[in-house]
Design an enzyme around this catalytic site. Structure first.
Site, PDB file in Angstrom:
ATOM      1  N   SER A 199      -7.401  11.034   4.297  1.00  0.00           N
ATOM      2  CA  SER A 199      -8.852  10.835   4.324  1.00  0.00           C
ATOM      3  C   SER A 199      -9.192   9.648   5.215  1.00  0.00           C
ATOM      4  O   SER A 199      -9.217   8.501   4.788  1.00  0.00           O
ATOM      5  CB  SER A 199      -9.384  10.601   2.913  1.00  0.00           C
ATOM      6  OG  SER A 199      -8.687   9.542   2.286  1.00  0.00           O
TER       7      SER A 199
ATOM      8  N   HIS B 218       0.865  -1.173   0.000  1.00  0.00           N
ATOM      9  CA  HIS B 218       0.000   0.000   0.000  1.00  0.00           C
ATOM     10  C   HIS B 218       0.906   1.228   0.000  1.00  0.00           C
ATOM     11  O   HIS B 218       1.170   1.856   1.023  1.00  0.00           O
ATOM     12  CB  HIS B 218      -0.932   0.021   1.212  1.00  0.00           C
ATOM     13  CG  HIS B 218      -1.926   1.129   1.140  1.00  0.00           C
ATOM     14  ND1 HIS B 218      -1.701   2.351   1.706  1.00  0.00           N
ATOM     15  CD2 HIS B 218      -3.132   1.209   0.532  1.00  0.00           C
ATOM     16  CE1 HIS B 218      -2.737   3.145   1.470  1.00  0.00           C
ATOM     17  NE2 HIS B 218      -3.610   2.476   0.760  1.00  0.00           N
TER      18      HIS B 218
END
Length: 200
Positions: free
Chosen positions: A113, A57
């Protein structure tokens, strides 16, 4: 956003002490990209499936649409076929956009976010509990068993299916040389991270 867990691991978080997940890129509307002035695939997630995210990631992740399908005019077709001659131009632009999405959010908002991360966790647990639909795969960072030539003992995002709470890495995908090279680069990054925190 790549947060440490117990001072050792990054975003690939443990759920119930067993598995890890990488789902942020699966929980959004996909393919809102212009190609030759056309707006492609403004579809909700249920209309596009089997997008793969290989690896870490991070910006080394490898978005892969070679196995993806899209529903258009009530018919399911390969994304590769749907894109046709635009595929070669679309793929690198799409990969870069997905890889840089986290940075774009931080640059625009000034912070990551959190809701996107929370939504990814919800989607992962949902699929883990209910399983994947027939013909559907999801990207999940799991403990590598050596599939696709990836080193054992690292947490790596693979396409998986889930049934009765158990995940299985999809084994029969043919991977081209370009994608394989990108996958290996992401593998090396994960090995380096593991060595940095003393896991290998």
């Amino acid at each position: 956003y790549q947060r440490r867990v117990h001072g050792k691991q990054w975003y690939q978080r443990r759920v119930h002490g067993k598995q890890w997940y990488q789902r942020r890129v699966h929980g959004k509307q996909w393919y809102q990209r212009r190609v030759h002035g056309k707006q492609w695939y403004q579809r909700r997630v249920h209309g596009i499936r089997n997008v793969i995210i290989w690896g870490n990631h991070s910006k080394s992740q490898v978005p892969d649409i070679s196995q993806a399908t899209v529903v258009r005019d009530d018919k399911e077709e390969s994304v590769v076929d749907a894109l046709g001659s635009d595929y070669a131009e679309f793929l690198p632009a799409f990969r870069t956009r997905v890889q840089q999405r986290g940075k774009e959010v931080i640059d625009a908002r000034g912070f990551s976010s959190a809701m996107s991360a929370a939504n990814a966790a919800v989607n992962c647990v949902r699929d883990w509990h209910f399983g994947t639909r027939p013909g559907q795969t999801v990207a999940m960072a799991v403990y590598s068993d050596g599939s696709y030539g990836i080193a054992k003992g690292i947490f790596y995002s693979f396409p998986v299916t889930i049934k009765d709470g158990q995940w299985s890495i999809v084994q029969d995908y043919k991977i081209n040389d370009e994608t394989t090279a990108l996958m290996k680069a992401s593998e090396e990054e994960l090995i380096t991270e593991a060595k940095t925190v003393g896991l290998v």
